[in-house]
Design a protein around this motif. Sequence first.
Motif, PDB file in Angstrom:
ATOM      1  N   GLN A 276       0.842  -1.187   0.000  1.00  0.00           N
ATOM      2  CA  GLN A 276       0.000   0.000   0.000  1.00  0.00           C
ATOM      3  C   GLN A 276       0.884   1.246   0.000  1.00  0.00           C
ATOM      4  O   GLN A 276       2.079   1.169   0.229  1.00  0.00           O
ATOM      5  N   ASN A 277       0.279   2.384  -0.283  1.00  0.00           N
ATOM      6  CA  ASN A 277       1.022   3.639  -0.258  1.00  0.00           C
ATOM      7  C   ASN A 277       1.463   3.953   1.170  1.00  0.00           C
ATOM      8  O   ASN A 277       0.765   3.617   2.130  1.00  0.00           O
ATOM      9  N   ARG A 278       2.614   4.612   1.282  1.00  0.00           N
ATOM     10  CA  ARG A 278       3.104   4.957   2.614  1.00  0.00           C
ATOM     11  C   ARG A 278       3.716   6.354   2.611  1.00  0.00           C
ATOM     12  O   ARG A 278       4.451   6.715   1.691  1.00  0.00           O
ATOM     13  N   GLN A 279       3.393   7.119   3.626  1.00  0.00           N
ATOM     14  CA  GLN A 279       3.991   8.434   3.786  1.00  0.00           C
ATOM     15  C   GLN A 279       5.401   8.304   4.345  1.00  0.00           C
ATOM     16  O   GLN A 279       5.669   7.460   5.188  1.00  0.00           O
ATOM     17  N   GLY A 280       6.304   9.147   3.860  1.00  0.00           N
ATOM     18  CA  GLY A 280       7.656   9.195   4.388  1.00  0.00           C
ATOM     19  C   GLY A 280       7.772  10.207   5.509  1.00  0.00           C
ATOM     20  O   GLY A 280       6.835  10.972   5.780  1.00  0.00           O
TER      21      GLY A 280
END
Length: 503
Positions: A276-280
Amino acid sequence: MLSKVDINKFNTLIELNTLINSDNTDLHSLLAQILDSATKLCQSEASSLMLVNKETQDLYFEAATGVKGEDAAKFTVKLGEGIAGWVAAHNKSLIVNDVEHDKRHSKKISDQIDYPSKTMMAAPLRIKDECIGVIELLNKKGDSGYTQEDLEWLEIFANQAAMAVRNTQNIERAAVEINQLQKELSRNKGYHSLIAKSPAILEKLEIIQRVAQTDSSVLILGESGVGKELFAERIHFLSSRSAAPFVRINCAALPEGLLESELFGHIKGAFTSAFQNRQGRFELADKGTIFLDEIGDIPLSLQAKLLRVIQQKTFEKVGSDIEQTVDVRILAATNRDIEAMVEKGEFRNDLYYRINVLPLYIPPLRQRPEDIPELAAAFLKKYQAETKKQFSGFSGDAMEFMLSYSWPGNVRELENSIERACVIGKGSLIQKDDLFMRTAAEIVHPDGEGSRNLKNAVNTFKVHFIQKVLEENNWNQTETAKALDIQRTYLSRLIKELAIKEH
């Protein structure tokens, strides 16, 4: 009067609403349950639920049912592409009972997974009139085609899915904020606050008051264990960004591949485990401050990307070519000789000058003995509470030892030794032996001259080797440090720790 079918449908909705309003944070599982219920109650062969990725402007599969559901979950579609893409782009529900001849239908997915679509209906997932995804049902059983009543039920399920997404996002956001607050609160307890009595540290605190009012990058230098992170915290909390996030990352704790993802985030499918998308960390720190601990350990391959964030305030997530903008203040720290790394080509010269706008050197504990009694008292207060013991203070020998010891591990080592003393201490006072520290002579010969373990042999070699080079340079420590290719401060520490004396 409601039919038996309608009663079953309403019971299913009640059960799902109970799940949605619980503290369930497993979004994928919850959406799969909603999708499964919609599929059964609307008598469909297969279904899918897709969410919108704002950055890439496409739909990705969050859940899918049916014999080809697992294969379908590997694909993404652009907004406007296919029937689901049309629904997302127009934010409008749709029934298509002749899919093959509908001009909005895209055969890309159905052909690749070998699953023909005959009838289809889809509804948008809305949060405040914004489409965040699409729920889609395929192939009504019996070939009768979907009805307006079917669509009304699907829209109810779509609303439930949207509520699930919103609730889970709120729970996740709250969890992050609570975790951040807990960290900040714990760091403001006695042992985490900056305790100082020495002129050296009081001077640094005065400098920090002025540095905090700017947005310039700060490079905090000092040996391991001096408390560089606490100084970074203080800069943030005294700045105009104090209400925004203070995000930390230890650059030495992660391998290169993971470090890039931690710093800049990644999109779904960027690599094998990117489900899934992940914030840095940079994205999480937007409008706030990011603390890059051990920045000297960032690989050269990532330094260019880091330089770009500092200079242009832009970056791309791993696996994405979409540029993102952030407003972040950079605080960095290292215990390495970063100037020497620049000279050797191990650290980019341009990056060094960008992070070193305001350098701040934190002296080691041995150079500020005035802080030792204050720090020791604070650590004693903390750990006697944790060990449920009561001590009135330190014996004279214990305090004298702490003041004379070189503390190569600095404040961290002092804290560890007092924690250990609280565990093994028995009387009303902490004794020297409770600190469980060894003298320089004991480090070299802990069991007398006959000891032959590797550590003792290495220390014995160090003593003789350093003594020989000192003699060759007439005991000039500056010249000796150059000959040994180490810092003069490190040489001085070794001389003291190993009890090397001029004969």
